[in-house]
Each structure stands twice: as structure tokens, then as C-alpha cells.
Design a protein around this motif. Sequence first.
Motif, PDB file in Angstrom:
ATOM      1  N   HIS A  77       0.713  -1.061   0.026  1.00 20.45           N
ATOM      2  CA  HIS A  77      -0.005   0.022   0.109  1.00 20.45           C
ATOM      3  C   HIS A  77       0.840   1.379  -0.107  1.00 20.45           C
ATOM      4  N   GLY A  78       2.225   0.943   0.422  1.00 21.83           N
ATOM      5  CA  GLY A  78       2.900   2.237   0.671  1.00 21.83           C
ATOM      6  C   GLY A  78       2.883   3.299   1.731  1.00 21.83           C
ATOM      7  N   ILE A  79       1.771   2.884   2.514  1.00 21.01           N
ATOM      8  CA  ILE A  79       1.621   3.426   4.006  1.00 21.01           C
ATOM      9  C   ILE A  79       0.903   2.557   4.957  1.00 21.01           C
ATOM     10  N   VAL A  80       1.082   3.189   6.156  1.00 13.24           N
ATOM     11  CA  VAL A  80       0.452   2.193   7.109  1.00 13.24           C
ATOM     12  C   VAL A  80      -0.050   3.225   8.040  1.00 13.24           C
ATOM     13  N   PRO A  81      -1.243   3.036   8.823  1.00 13.81           N
ATOM     14  CA  PRO A  81      -1.952   1.844   8.685  1.00 13.81           C
ATOM     15  C   PRO A  81      -2.747   1.861   7.450  1.00 13.81           C
ATOM     16  N   ASN A  82      -3.218   0.592   6.944  1.00 14.45           N
ATOM     17  CA  ASN A  82      -3.951   0.255   5.906  1.00 14.45           C
ATOM     18  C   ASN A  82      -4.844  -0.746   6.097  1.00 14.45           C
ATOM     19  N   GLU A  83      -5.578  -0.969   5.153  1.00 12.59           N
ATOM     20  CA  GLU A  83      -6.960  -2.149   5.038  1.00 12.59           C
ATOM     21  C   GLU A  83      -6.392  -3.399   5.836  1.00 12.59           C
ATOM     22  N   HIS A  84      -5.117  -3.551   5.577  1.00 13.56           N
ATOM     23  CA  HIS A  84      -4.302  -5.186   5.834  1.00 13.56           C
ATOM     24  C   HIS A  84      -3.564  -4.906   7.280  1.00 13.56           C
ATOM     25  N   GLN A  85      -3.172  -3.728   7.495  1.00 10.48           N
ATOM     26  CA  GLN A  85      -2.428  -3.510   8.630  1.00 10.48           C
ATOM     27  C   GLN A  85      -2.990  -2.377   9.790  1.00 10.48           C
ATOM     28  N   GLN A  86      -4.132  -2.743  10.358  1.00  9.06           N
ATOM     29  CA  GLN A  86      -4.650  -1.708  11.085  1.00  9.06           C
ATOM     30  C   GLN A  86      -3.802  -1.568  12.603  1.00  9.06           C
ATOM     31  N   ASN A  87      -3.919  -0.231  12.985  1.00 11.64           N
ATOM     32  CA  ASN A  87      -3.215   0.163  14.006  1.00 11.64           C
ATOM     33  C   ASN A  87      -1.568  -0.257  14.028  1.00 11.64           C
ATOM     34  N   THR A  88      -0.992   0.094  12.972  1.00 14.33           N
ATOM     35  CA  THR A  88       0.231  -0.251  12.671  1.00 14.33           C
ATOM     36  C   THR A  88       0.986   1.134  12.189  1.00 14.33           C
ATOM     37  N   PHE A  89       2.134   1.081  12.840  1.00 17.40           N
ATOM     38  CA  PHE A  89       2.956   2.578  12.443  1.00 17.40           C
ATOM     39  C   PHE A  89       4.389   2.241  11.928  1.00 17.40           C
ATOM     40  N   MET A  90       4.937   2.936  11.120  1.00 13.54           N
ATOM     41  CA  MET A  90       6.102   2.835  10.333  1.00 13.54           C
ATOM     42  C   MET A  90       7.167   3.984  10.934  1.00 13.54           C
ATOM     43  N   ALA A  91       8.345   3.559  11.388  1.00  9.54           N
ATOM     44  CA  ALA A  91       9.458   4.730  11.750  1.00  9.54           C
ATOM     45  C   ALA A  91      10.503   4.577  10.219  1.00  9.54           C
ATOM     46  N   VAL A  92      10.382   5.700   9.654  1.00  7.30           N
ATOM     47  CA  VAL A  92      11.334   5.975   8.487  1.00  7.30           C
ATOM     48  C   VAL A  92      12.656   5.858   8.964  1.00  7.30           C
ATOM     49  N   ALA A  93      13.669   5.317   8.431  1.00 12.11           N
ATOM     50  CA  ALA A  93      15.078   5.352   8.815  1.00 12.11           C
ATOM     51  C   ALA A  93      15.948   5.562   7.407  1.00 12.11           C
ATOM     52  N   ILE A  94      15.392   6.133   6.532  1.00 12.52           N
ATOM     53  CA  ILE A  94      16.196   6.055   5.143  1.00 12.52           C
ATOM     54  C   ILE A  94      17.233   7.214   5.385  1.00 12.52           C
ATOM     55  N   ASP A  95      17.091   8.089   6.154  1.00 11.69           N
ATOM     56  CA  ASP A  95      18.298   9.019   6.175  1.00 11.69           C
ATOM     57  C   ASP A  95      19.395   8.885   7.287  1.00 11.69           C
ATOM     58  N   THR A  96      19.290   7.699   8.013  1.00 15.76           N
ATOM     59  CA  THR A  96      20.341   7.236   9.025  1.00 15.76           C
ATOM     60  C   THR A  96      21.435   6.803   8.479  1.00 15.76           C
ATOM     61  N   TYR A  97      21.972   6.601   7.079  1.00 16.10           N
ATOM     62  CA  TYR A  97      23.140   6.078   6.628  1.00 16.10           C
ATOM     63  C   TYR A  97      23.864   7.120   6.800  1.00 16.10           C
ATOM     64  N   ASP A  98      25.108   6.822   7.247  1.00 12.52           N
ATOM     65  CA  ASP A  98      26.424   7.804   7.291  1.00 12.52           C
ATOM     66  C   ASP A  98      27.522   6.968   6.419  1.00 12.52           C
ATOM     67  N   CYS A  99      27.759   7.687   5.394  1.00 12.98           N
ATOM     68  CA  CYS A  99      28.848   7.204   4.509  1.00 12.98           C
ATOM     69  C   CYS A  99      30.345   7.177   5.060  1.00 12.98           C
ATOM     70  N   LEU A 100      30.208   7.970   5.929  1.00 11.49           N
ATOM     71  CA  LEU A 100      31.803   8.072   6.515  1.00 11.49           C
ATOM     72  C   LEU A 100      32.190   6.807   7.378  1.00 11.49           C
ATOM     73  N   LEU A 101      30.964   6.302   7.870  1.00 11.61           N
ATOM     74  CA  LEU A 101      31.245   4.830   8.534  1.00 11.61           C
ATOM     75  C   LEU A 101      31.693   3.882   7.801  1.00 11.61           C
ATOM     76  N   TYR A 102      31.180   4.013   6.358  1.00 13.27           N
ATOM     77  CA  TYR A 102      31.462   2.942   5.579  1.00 13.27           C
ATOM     78  C   TYR A 102      32.487   2.960   4.308  1.00 13.27           C
ATOM     79  N   THR A 103      33.332   4.054   4.620  1.00 13.74           N
ATOM     80  CA  THR A 103      34.342   4.454   3.447  1.00 13.74           C
ATOM     81  C   THR A 103      35.752   4.033   4.093  1.00 13.74           C
ATOM     82  N   SER A 104      36.306   3.211   3.376  1.00 14.65           N
ATOM     83  CA  SER A 104      37.512   2.903   3.579  1.00 14.65           C
ATOM     84  C   SER A 104      38.612   4.157   3.600  1.00 14.65           C
ATOM     85  N   PRO A 105      39.519   4.301   4.662  1.00 13.88           N
ATOM     86  CA  PRO A 105      40.348   5.416   4.812  1.00 13.88           C
ATOM     87  C   PRO A 105      41.361   4.924   3.329  1.00 13.88           C
ATOM     88  N   SER A 106      41.690   6.207   2.762  1.00 15.95           N
ATOM     89  CA  SER A 106      42.697   5.975   1.391  1.00 15.95           C
ATOM     90  C   SER A 106      44.197   6.474   1.957  1.00 15.95           C
TER      91      SER A 106
END
Length: 106
Positions: A77-106
Amino acid sequence: MAIKGFLWYQGEANTNWDIDKYSCVFTNFIKSYRLEFASNSETPLDAPFGFVQLAPNRYGELDLGTPKIRWHQTANHGIVPNEHQQNTFMAVAIDTYDCLLYTSPS
């Protein structure tokens, strides 16, 4: 004793595992947790269920399943709650990535 609600974080390792079945599996997972706890405690059958949307964890890869599983987490559905998932909520974590943590030092 009663559970006030549930919070689930799906690990990124499952991003490409049976991804097309995930909308059905995840919706039934939510129902099963609610039913199990309601049957064995004072937990309401419609207790709130929250989940964390999968965050990106491998930038630069072309075949990430992350967008697909995010869609399936909402029972397609792209959203919650919806007809299949009542009383459900979603926390968005799309902006939690930190590229500095995953970059190897040069």
C-alpha cells in the motif's frame, strides 16, 4: 501482564530473501504476534505494532532489494495503517546512513 505494543526492526540481511512473498508474510507475522500475546495475556488483540522501514546500507550497488521490501512492509500500500495492517505504524530510517562510517580510509 499485558504488552502495550510491539516494535520490530527487520534486518537488512533479509532484503533479498523471498521478497515477493514478504507482504503476505509480514502482515501474517503481525497478526500472529498479536494473537499469541492476546491469547496468553491481557494484551489487546489490536495492540499497536510498529516497524522500522529498512534503511539503505550498501550505497553504490545496483541490485538492492531495499525499495521492494519497503513496499512489501506496507502490504503493498505504501502507507500504514492500511486495510491489511490496522493500528500499525512505521518509523522511517532512510536518512540514517552515514557514508563516513562505511568508507575505507585512503
